[in-house]
Design a protein around this motif. Structure first.
Motif, PDB file in Angstrom:
ATOM      1  N   GLN A  88       0.731  -1.264   0.107  1.00  0.00           N
ATOM      2  CA  GLN A  88       0.230  -0.102  -0.078  1.00  0.00           C
ATOM      3  C   GLN A  88       0.627   1.175   0.003  1.00  0.00           C
ATOM      4  N   GLY A  89       2.148   1.292   0.826  1.00  0.00           N
ATOM      5  CA  GLY A  89       2.806   2.533   0.822  1.00  0.00           C
ATOM      6  C   GLY A  89       3.419   2.829  -0.607  1.00  0.00           C
ATOM      7  N   ILE A  90       3.963   1.611  -0.957  1.00  0.00           N
ATOM      8  CA  ILE A  90       4.388   1.743  -2.630  1.00  0.00           C
ATOM      9  C   ILE A  90       3.435   2.354  -3.478  1.00  0.00           C
ATOM     10  N   LYS A  91       2.416   1.877  -3.537  1.00  0.00           N
ATOM     11  CA  LYS A  91       1.305   2.446  -4.398  1.00  0.00           C
ATOM     12  C   LYS A  91       1.242   3.724  -3.947  1.00  0.00           C
ATOM     13  N   THR A  92       0.833   4.137  -2.903  1.00  0.00           N
ATOM     14  CA  THR A  92       0.570   5.548  -2.437  1.00  0.00           C
ATOM     15  C   THR A  92       1.643   6.458  -2.783  1.00  0.00           C
ATOM     16  N   ARG A  93       3.024   6.147  -2.477  1.00  0.00           N
ATOM     17  CA  ARG A  93       4.135   6.983  -2.957  1.00  0.00           C
ATOM     18  C   ARG A  93       4.182   7.208  -4.476  1.00  0.00           C
ATOM     19  N   VAL A  94       4.059   6.172  -5.056  1.00  0.00           N
ATOM     20  CA  VAL A  94       4.335   6.022  -6.803  1.00  0.00           C
ATOM     21  C   VAL A  94       3.223   6.794  -7.246  1.00  0.00           C
ATOM     22  N   ARG A  95       2.024   6.476  -6.755  1.00  0.00           N
ATOM     23  CA  ARG A  95       0.764   7.440  -7.469  1.00  0.00           C
ATOM     24  C   ARG A  95       1.123   8.984  -7.222  1.00  0.00           C
ATOM     25  N   ALA A  96       1.328   9.249  -5.993  1.00  0.00           N
ATOM     26  CA  ALA A  96       1.576  10.784  -5.655  1.00  0.00           C
ATOM     27  C   ALA A  96       2.836  11.298  -6.679  1.00  0.00           C
ATOM     28  N   PHE A  97       3.677  10.751  -6.941  1.00  0.00           N
ATOM     29  CA  PHE A  97       4.757  10.860  -7.655  1.00  0.00           C
ATOM     30  C   PHE A  97       4.461  11.021  -9.224  1.00  0.00           C
ATOM     31  N   ALA A  98       3.649  10.065  -9.938  1.00  0.00           N
ATOM     32  CA  ALA A  98       3.453   9.972 -11.264  1.00  0.00           C
ATOM     33  C   ALA A  98       2.336  10.836 -11.507  1.00  0.00           C
ATOM     34  N   LEU A  99       1.153  10.841 -10.814  1.00  0.00           N
ATOM     35  CA  LEU A  99      -0.267  11.292 -11.262  1.00  0.00           C
ATOM     36  C   LEU A  99       0.184  12.911 -11.787  1.00  0.00           C
ATOM     37  N   PRO A 100       0.952  13.637 -11.044  1.00  0.00           N
ATOM     38  CA  PRO A 100       1.250  15.074 -11.571  1.00  0.00           C
ATOM     39  C   PRO A 100       1.831  15.149 -12.875  1.00  0.00           C
ATOM     40  N   LEU A 101       2.333  13.980 -13.363  1.00  0.00           N
ATOM     41  CA  LEU A 101       3.109  13.929 -14.666  1.00  0.00           C
ATOM     42  C   LEU A 101       2.104  13.511 -15.676  1.00  0.00           C
ATOM     43  N   GLY A 102       0.915  12.922 -15.230  1.00  0.00           N
ATOM     44  CA  GLY A 102      -0.244  12.739 -16.218  1.00  0.00           C
ATOM     45  C   GLY A 102      -0.229  11.051 -16.106  1.00  0.00           C
ATOM     46  N   TYR A 103       0.480  10.477 -15.340  1.00  0.00           N
ATOM     47  CA  TYR A 103       0.291   8.918 -15.488  1.00  0.00           C
ATOM     48  C   TYR A 103      -0.809   8.453 -14.497  1.00  0.00           C
ATOM     49  N   THR A 104      -1.773   7.683 -14.810  1.00  0.00           N
ATOM     50  CA  THR A 104      -2.806   7.415 -14.254  1.00  0.00           C
ATOM     51  C   THR A 104      -2.992   5.654 -14.199  1.00  0.00           C
ATOM     52  N   ARG A 105      -2.095   5.094 -14.846  1.00  0.00           N
ATOM     53  CA  ARG A 105      -2.315   3.630 -14.866  1.00  0.00           C
ATOM     54  C   ARG A 105      -0.670   2.970 -14.348  1.00  0.00           C
ATOM     55  N   PHE A 106      -0.924   1.955 -13.761  1.00  0.00           N
ATOM     56  CA  PHE A 106       0.320   1.365 -13.023  1.00  0.00           C
ATOM     57  C   PHE A 106       0.352   0.031 -13.219  1.00  0.00           C
ATOM     58  N   MET A 107       1.459  -0.708 -13.613  1.00  0.00           N
ATOM     59  CA  MET A 107       1.532  -2.187 -13.585  1.00  0.00           C
ATOM     60  C   MET A 107       2.969  -2.466 -13.155  1.00  0.00           C
ATOM     61  N   VAL A 108       3.246  -3.269 -12.066  1.00  0.00           N
ATOM     62  CA  VAL A 108       4.466  -3.887 -11.605  1.00  0.00           C
ATOM     63  C   VAL A 108       4.378  -5.138 -11.894  1.00  0.00           C
ATOM     64  N   MET A 109       5.505  -6.024 -12.602  1.00  0.00           N
ATOM     65  CA  MET A 109       5.275  -7.458 -12.528  1.00  0.00           C
ATOM     66  C   MET A 109       6.525  -7.898 -12.507  1.00  0.00           C
ATOM     67  N   ALA A 110       6.729  -9.154 -12.266  1.00  0.00           N
ATOM     68  CA  ALA A 110       7.892 -10.038 -12.075  1.00  0.00           C
ATOM     69  C   ALA A 110       7.878 -10.714 -13.626  1.00  0.00           C
ATOM     70  N   ASP A 127      -3.389   9.124 -20.500  1.00  0.00           N
ATOM     71  CA  ASP A 127      -3.871   9.644 -21.508  1.00  0.00           C
ATOM     72  C   ASP A 127      -2.834  10.794 -22.263  1.00  0.00           C
ATOM     73  N   ARG A 128      -2.630  11.662 -21.302  1.00  0.00           N
ATOM     74  CA  ARG A 128      -1.594  12.819 -21.679  1.00  0.00           C
ATOM     75  C   ARG A 128      -0.686  12.885 -20.652  1.00  0.00           C
ATOM     76  N   ILE A 129       0.389  12.230 -21.137  1.00  0.00           N
ATOM     77  CA  ILE A 129       1.683  12.055 -20.362  1.00  0.00           C
ATOM     78  C   ILE A 129       2.714  12.927 -20.370  1.00  0.00           C
ATOM     79  N   ASP A 130       3.380  13.181 -19.436  1.00  0.00           N
ATOM     80  CA  ASP A 130       4.829  14.010 -19.838  1.00  0.00           C
ATOM     81  C   ASP A 130       5.776  13.042 -19.911  1.00  0.00           C
TER      82      ASP A 130
END
Lengths: 239, 239
Positions: free
Chosen positions: B23-45, B139-142
């Motif tokens: 949860q902490g990872i998600k929250t932090r990454v979201r907070a960083f990436a959302l202002p740059l226009g990124y709304t979708r995330f996927m982390v995979m092995a 959709d509109r990303i930096d």
DNA sequence: CTGTTCTTGAGGGAAAACCCTCATTGTTCA
DNA sequence: TGAACAATGAGGGTTTTCCCTCAAGAACAG
């Protein structure tokens, strides 16, 4: 505290992407790392597969031996345990070298300080696992976590830049098997026997055998099992 | 222009190193990436070895399908060519998805813009080559170079953090050989014959043979050559 | 204390892989 | 236009691997 360390690291890493000369790489990396106390640099191509992990040295600079003499890259690497440790490390690590009764003593440390030589060893990973390493060394070095991260970024970028300029074009050496030979060996690795492969490829039993003999000779190995290992290592076939 | 993008990326990457919850990872990454226009995330092995490169999905979030429906991770991966391309990529790359007459059309691009979905795919490398991938989409990303670098840093850190929390389990499946069996197979892969290995290990010829039979049975393979391939793939022995 | 797994070893025979050489086609390259 | 090499096939013989089964001691868990 360097307030714009991150900013500088970013700009440097980006500029290294387009750098066209080794001299340029050196100049830029020096300018970045010297203010942090790093006076020694080493950029090398590595491989976890070989018994000697260091394949090639792109840049070796500074008083690595501590006595002012020029470093002879191969010798240093061979006697420095930190270049061994890099094949096991998953991330950059600091080390310290101190002199004791028995001579030089290298240790992996969390926070290098005090007398002796210190350094940061940065492994570089790629498709074939460990592909390179970058060493930063100095007598009084900045070892803050943010510095470690900055040097990781810069080191990885520097390695890739140097590798792009000087790295092996492995088309000659690594691609030493013909298409047919690769195909046959891939079937062997998949568990097929000579007769099966012959049937699948519409060839004679004997031809498969001849191909395999040639494969062993080319790869310089004794058995087909070893040929499978070596071919995987060289990227000829996949694991 | 975000003047302290690099600074923020550094701090985030560092904080992820110690993060103890997904949860902490998600929250932090979201907070960083959302202002740059990124709304979708996927982390995979991931693994370049398997025919399906995606081994596990740690985090899948956002409107990846473009219709607001929840993403079913496996399906998406299977039909998205960008997750295939990641096994060949050496560095992060941008992609764009547009709709044309024939349906969805994915393309690797230098600068994603205009209508459609865009994303940045970040491969993560480690000792065994490709070990994971992180996707950022929107959709509109930096897509500035410095943003790409920041997301690379953050993506790699996020993957490692998630992998540390959720990754390891396969001690049952992958470590299916005993120590002795691994040792014998390693010698075989090194090109030794039964008699050589027996002499080296101080055992009988017959014992080596029995070990190898058991190895083949355990790995479910037909030949020893195939056992070498599978063992390398599973990380039992090194290439 | 009993069942399981690991490690070790063996008999006997069948199958496969391996070794040497030689030879015929093509293709490619200097 | 020969030399070099990839790809194919073979003769003839040796070595190695592989298959089945059986067995015994040690370590370890339930």
């Amino acid at each position: 505290m360097t307030p714009d360390l991150a900013e500088n690291a970013f700009q440097l890493a980006q500029s290294l992407e387009g750098e066209q000369s080794l001299q340029g790489i050196k100049t830029r990396v020096r300018a970045f790392a010297l203010p942090l106390g790093y006076t020694r640099f080493m950029v090398m191509a590595a491989s976890a597969f070989n018994e000697d992990p260091i394949q090639n040295i792109y840049w070796a600079e500074g008083d690595w031996l501590g006595d002012g003499s020029a470093v002879r890259a191969e010798d240093y690497v061979r006697h420095c345990p930190m270049t061994r440790h890099v094949v096991e490390a998953r991330e950059p690590f600091f080390w310290t070298k101190v002199m004791d009764r028995e001579g030089e003593c290298y240790r992996v440390v969390r926070m290098p300080r005090g007398p002796g030589q210190h350094g940061l060893q940065v492994p570089v990973f790629g498709h074939s696992g460990l592909e390179g390493a970058v060493s930063f060394g100095g007598d009084r070095i900045d070892a803050a976590p943010r510095t470690r991260m900055a040097l990781m970024l810069v080191g990885v970028a520097a390695f890739h830049a140097a590798h792009r300029l000087l790295g092996r074009v492995p088309e000659e050496e690594s691609r030493s098997l013909s298409d047919r030979e690769r195909e046959v060996l891939a079937w062997v690795a998949a568990g097929r026997r000579h007769a099966d492969i012959a049937a699948t490829l519409g060839l004679s039993d004997r031809t498969i055998e001849n191909h395999l003999r040639r494969i062993r000779k080319r790869l310089g190995v004794a058995t087909t099992s070893q040929a499978v290992q070596v071919a995987i290592r060289n990227g000829e076939i996949k694991a």
